[in-house]
Scaffold this motif. Structure first.
Motif, mmCIF file in Angstrom:
data_model
loop_
_atom_site.group_PDB
_atom_site.id
_atom_site.type_symbol
_atom_site.label_atom_id
_atom_site.label_comp_id
_atom_site.label_asym_id
_atom_site.label_seq_id
_atom_site.Cartn_x
_atom_site.Cartn_y
_atom_site.Cartn_z
ATOM 1 N N GLN A 19 -20.714 -151.772 -82.071
ATOM 2 C CA GLN A 19 -20.187 -151.708 -80.629
ATOM 3 C C GLN A 19 -19.708 -152.947 -80.143
ATOM 4 N N ALA A 20 -18.693 -153.325 -80.018
ATOM 5 C CA ALA A 20 -18.459 -154.941 -79.630
ATOM 6 C C ALA A 20 -17.416 -154.928 -78.105
ATOM 7 N N ARG A 21 -17.389 -156.022 -77.894
ATOM 8 C CA ARG A 21 -16.973 -156.687 -76.691
ATOM 9 C C ARG A 21 -16.152 -157.831 -77.156
ATOM 10 N N LEU A 22 -15.272 -158.349 -76.194
ATOM 11 C CA LEU A 22 -14.658 -160.016 -76.444
ATOM 12 C C LEU A 22 -13.514 -160.077 -75.023
ATOM 13 N N GLN A 23 -14.143 -160.917 -74.038
ATOM 14 C CA GLN A 23 -13.781 -161.544 -73.256
ATOM 15 C C GLN A 23 -12.712 -162.843 -72.867
ATOM 16 N N LEU A 24 -11.980 -163.191 -72.437
ATOM 17 C CA LEU A 24 -10.805 -163.672 -72.518
ATOM 18 C C LEU A 24 -10.224 -164.510 -71.642
ATOM 19 N N ALA A 74 -14.338 -146.592 -86.305
ATOM 20 C CA ALA A 74 -14.638 -145.173 -87.348
ATOM 21 C C ALA A 74 -15.039 -144.680 -85.919
ATOM 22 N N GLY A 75 -15.902 -143.267 -86.281
ATOM 23 C CA GLY A 75 -16.939 -142.253 -85.098
ATOM 24 C C GLY A 75 -17.493 -143.195 -84.720
ATOM 25 N N GLY A 76 -17.708 -143.304 -83.641
ATOM 26 C CA GLY A 76 -18.453 -143.919 -82.840
ATOM 27 C C GLY A 76 -18.404 -144.894 -82.824
ATOM 28 N N ASP A 77 -17.565 -145.289 -82.679
ATOM 29 C CA ASP A 77 -17.193 -147.423 -82.595
ATOM 30 C C ASP A 77 -16.671 -147.083 -81.331
ATOM 31 N N HIS A 78 -17.463 -148.574 -80.504
ATOM 32 C CA HIS A 78 -16.425 -148.247 -79.043
ATOM 33 C C HIS A 78 -16.182 -149.916 -79.011
ATOM 34 N N LEU A 79 -15.000 -150.596 -78.863
ATOM 35 C CA LEU A 79 -14.705 -151.798 -78.367
ATOM 36 C C LEU A 79 -14.374 -151.905 -76.866
ATOM 37 N N GLU A 80 -14.611 -152.980 -76.527
ATOM 38 C CA GLU A 80 -13.296 -153.044 -75.303
ATOM 39 C C GLU A 80 -13.239 -154.702 -75.336
ATOM 40 N N LEU A 81 -11.843 -155.730 -75.361
ATOM 41 C CA LEU A 81 -11.675 -155.905 -74.784
ATOM 42 C C LEU A 81 -10.691 -156.640 -73.147
ATOM 43 N N GLY A 82 -11.593 -157.815 -72.924
ATOM 44 C CA GLY A 82 -10.637 -158.396 -71.852
ATOM 45 C C GLY A 82 -9.724 -159.111 -71.599
ATOM 46 N N ILE A 83 -8.924 -159.194 -71.281
ATOM 47 C CA ILE A 83 -8.139 -160.399 -70.916
ATOM 48 C C ILE A 83 -7.782 -160.986 -69.958
ATOM 49 N N ILE A 113 -9.216 -151.539 -72.825
ATOM 50 C CA ILE A 113 -8.472 -152.669 -72.464
ATOM 51 C C ILE A 113 -8.428 -152.872 -71.104
ATOM 52 N N GLN A 114 -8.887 -154.276 -71.040
ATOM 53 C CA GLN A 114 -8.776 -154.699 -69.415
ATOM 54 C C GLN A 114 -7.436 -155.805 -69.873
ATOM 55 N N LEU A 115 -6.513 -155.744 -68.936
ATOM 56 C CA LEU A 115 -5.471 -156.775 -68.876
ATOM 57 C C LEU A 115 -5.043 -157.223 -67.368
ATOM 58 N N SER A 116 -5.580 -158.220 -67.110
ATOM 59 C CA SER A 116 -5.346 -158.866 -65.760
ATOM 60 C C SER A 116 -4.395 -160.429 -65.851
#
Length: 291
Positions: A19-24, A74-83, A113-116
């Motif tokens: 479970q991972a999240r990155l906000q830039l 892999a199965g079950g992984d959840h990645l979130e990226l916000g830029i 992925i969220q890009l703004s």
């Protein structure tokens, strides 16, 4: 730069899965030394991170490399990226290698992925390709918001199966969505897709026509019609099928190919030809692409 852990996701939320999240957050700074773009905000949790920003084009255009150290999803992984790119700021982001979506025995892997891009800002999101392994259960969602006069270069390249190893996509599912909103909140581009391993659509002329690599390149910015017409006449690499569309101030390039490398080369060629006028900069390839 502010660094903070995000408590919204817990490493224990899904046992055995990442479970991972990155906000830039990129912002423009104007001082006595002139305008520059800085990575002002960084929030991260789990195995998503960013390398130290680089400035090969000068202080206003910030280059950054997004890393996923495990190397695969892999199965079950959840990645979130916000830029987020602030008003008048400019940023180019890419990845060091292909994203690999592995086979799953049931759980779905997800990426959001969220890009703004704020008023007058510029963002280039140019990751290397995604490889969807046979048997993967995967979903990718991308949401983009563009402010008034914002400029954008976005591409997405997906390889179903591993054609270079003669391993087709016969099982599993790939789900994908892309939504782009303008400054007024109106949806300017919306697409959803679902492709099943072994489905007849993969080989049908109405679908992928037996070509397992597909890509979408979108540019938002000012472009002369004559210039776009000239770019459309550029020769494409062998084995790549291209189709151009203009939707108001969005330029969309679609591509199909049997291998990822020539399709990526076609996108790089189009980006190099359109970047000076559409994004206001001569084309400079990210250094990581040469390694």
């Amino acid at each position: 730069m502010q660094r903070a852990l995000d408590p919204a996701l817990s490493p224990a939320a899904s046992f055995g899965a990442w479970q991972a999240r990155l906000q830039l957050g990129f912002e423009r700074m104007d001082d006595g030394g002139g305008a520059r773009t800085v990575l002002r905000r960084l929030g991260q949790l789990g195995p998503l991170t960013v390398q130290k920003p680089l400035y090969p084009e000068g202080p206003l255009r910030c280059h950054a490399i997004v890393l996923h150290p495990p190397g695969g999803i892999a199965g079950g992984d959840h990645l979130e990226l916000g830029i987020t790119v602030g008003e008048g700021a400019e940023a180019l982001l890419t990845t060091p290698g292909a994203a690999k979506w592995y086979a799953s025995v049931g759980p779905e892997a997800r990426q959001h992925i969220q890009l703004s891009v704020a008023t007058g800002g510029c963002l280039e999101w140019l990751p290397q390709e995604s490889i969807v392994f046979d048997g993967a259960q995967a979903q990718s969602e991308v949401e983009i918001t563009l402010g008034e006069g914002a400029r954008l270069a976005y591409w997405d390249i997906v390889c179903l199966g591993r054609p270079s190893n003669a391993l087709p996509f016969t099982r599993g599912a790939w789900r994908q969505s892309l939504r782009i909103r303008g400054a007024d909140g109106r949806v300017r581009f919306l697409e959803r897709g679902r492709l099943l391993g072994g489905d007849a659509l993969l080989s049908s002329p109405m679908g992928l026509a037996g070509l397992p690599v597909m890509g979408t390149l979108i540019l938002a910015g000012q472009l002369d019609r004559d210039r776009l017409a000239a770019v459309r006449e550029l020769p494409s690499p062998a084995g790549v099928q291209l189709g151009w569309t203009q939707l108001e101030d969005l330029i969309v390039l679609r591509a199909l190919a049997s291998q990822a490398e020539p399709l990526r080369a076609a996108f790089v060629q189009a980006w190099q030809a359109l970047r000076p006028e559409c994004l206001g900069r001569p084309a400079m390839l990210p250094r990581i692409w040469a390694t």
